[in-house]
Scaffold this motif. Structure first.
Motif, short mmCIF file in Angstrom:
data_model
loop_
_atom_site.label_atom_id
_atom_site.label_comp_id
_atom_site.label_asym_id
_atom_site.label_seq_id
_atom_site.Cartn_x
_atom_site.Cartn_y
_atom_site.Cartn_z
N VAL A 163 80.76 14.19 62.98
CA VAL A 163 81.00 13.80 61.59
C VAL A 163 80.15 14.69 60.69
O VAL A 163 78.93 14.75 60.83
N ALA A 164 80.81 15.39 59.76
CA ALA A 164 80.12 16.25 58.80
C ALA A 164 80.68 15.98 57.41
O ALA A 164 81.90 15.81 57.26
N PRO A 165 79.85 15.90 56.40
CA PRO A 165 80.32 15.61 55.03
C PRO A 165 81.36 16.62 54.56
O PRO A 165 81.25 17.82 54.82
N LEU A 208 74.29 11.18 55.00
CA LEU A 208 73.94 12.49 55.57
C LEU A 208 73.53 13.47 54.48
O LEU A 208 72.60 14.27 54.66
N LEU A 209 74.20 13.40 53.35
CA LEU A 209 73.90 14.33 52.26
C LEU A 209 72.50 14.13 51.70
O LEU A 209 71.88 15.07 51.19
N THR A 210 71.99 12.90 51.79
CA THR A 210 70.66 12.61 51.23
C THR A 210 69.56 12.61 52.29
O THR A 210 68.40 12.40 51.96
N SER A 211 69.92 12.84 53.54
CA SER A 211 68.93 12.75 54.63
C SER A 211 68.64 14.09 55.29
O SER A 211 68.02 14.14 56.35
N ILE A 228 71.97 18.67 63.34
CA ILE A 228 72.95 17.70 63.84
C ILE A 228 72.20 16.47 64.35
O ILE A 228 71.48 16.53 65.34
N GLY A 229 72.37 15.35 63.67
CA GLY A 229 71.66 14.13 64.05
C GLY A 229 72.24 13.50 65.32
O GLY A 229 73.44 13.58 65.58
#
Length: 249
Positions: free
Chosen positions: A48-50, A13-16, A103-104
């Motif tokens: 889900v969140a980093p 998620l951090l890289t997308s 939010i994916g």
């Protein structure tokens, strides 16, 4: 293992350019948590969140499942009154600071039921497709996954081998399909099959996705069986063709 999967997801998620992802009951949620929830009239969604503990919105009757998670999850439960649902989703989104964020989602899995409540809880957010992120996460199978897939295949094969001796002329397609379902469960399949078994004979066998009927098996019929088993979230899909008795040239 599931904690490692969660860590891999948050790193992705951090890289997308995604601030979070939401998952409702389905293969990805089971893969990520090791806990099974089924789709029903009450919404269940994992946020889900980093850098933060995941948050799970769920009905009160499912609260006992929280102890099954292999990592810390914050539960936001709601009661039987549907008017409570929107507030639960708002609380979940606010606890992670997601309003106005990206939010994916899984378009092929997320229903309008869940999406409408998430959107109401985070009205300023964007909801891009996270399919590529989630697919990449699951592309490389670990040993446990390979073992589960092999087990799903074996269960299906063993179930059919146990069913064929029960086949007899005069039995209906539906009756034979029922016997196969029983054998799938006896041999260890999860109760939620990949799809309802297809058992079709004679002229019905020309239909690739036929549903079992009350047609009786006749001598010389060609019988097509298309079925599968599920094990620990992984499935098999097999097709076999055989004859009912002797087949004339």
């Amino acid at each position: 293992m599931t904690l490692a999967r969660l860590n891999n997801l948050t790193a992705s998620l951090l890289t997308s350019k995604l601030d979070a992802v939401i998952l409702n009951p389905g293969p990805t949620l089971t893969y990520l948590t090791g806990v099974h929830f089924h789709l029903m009239e009450r919404p269940v969604v994992l946020f889900v969140a980093p850098g933060q503990d995941p948050v799970l919105v769920l009905p009160e009757l499912e609260l006992p499942k929280l102890v099954l998670f292999p990592y810390k999850v914050q539960g936001v439960a709601y009661g039987e009154n549907p008017s409570e649902w929107e507030n639960a989703f708002r609380k979940a989104a606010q606890s992670l600071g997601l309003d106005g964020k990206r939010i994916g989602v899984e378009p092929r899995q997320l229903r309008l039921l869940e999406f409408s409540h998430v959107k109401a809880g985070a009205p300023e957010s964007e909801f891009p497709d996270a399919s590529n992120v989630l697919s990449a996460l699951r592309l490389k199978k670990d040993k446990a996954e390979v073992d589960a897939m092999r087990r799903a295949v074996k269960i299906a094969q063993d179930a059919l081998e146990a069913t064929i001796p029960l086949m007899k002329i005069g039995m209906t397609e539906r009756e034979l399909s029922s016997e196969l379902v029983i054998q799938l469960l006896k041999n260890g399949s999860d109760p939620e099959f990949p799809f309802a078994p297809i058992v079709s004979a004679g002229p019905n066998s020309a239909n690739p996705h036929a549903s079992p009927t009350e047609r009786k098996l006749q001598a010389g019929d060609l019988l097509v069986v298309d079925w599968g088993a599920a094990y620990d979230g992984y499935i098999s899909d097999l097709t076999r063709t055989c004859s009912v008795g002797e087949v004339e040239d």
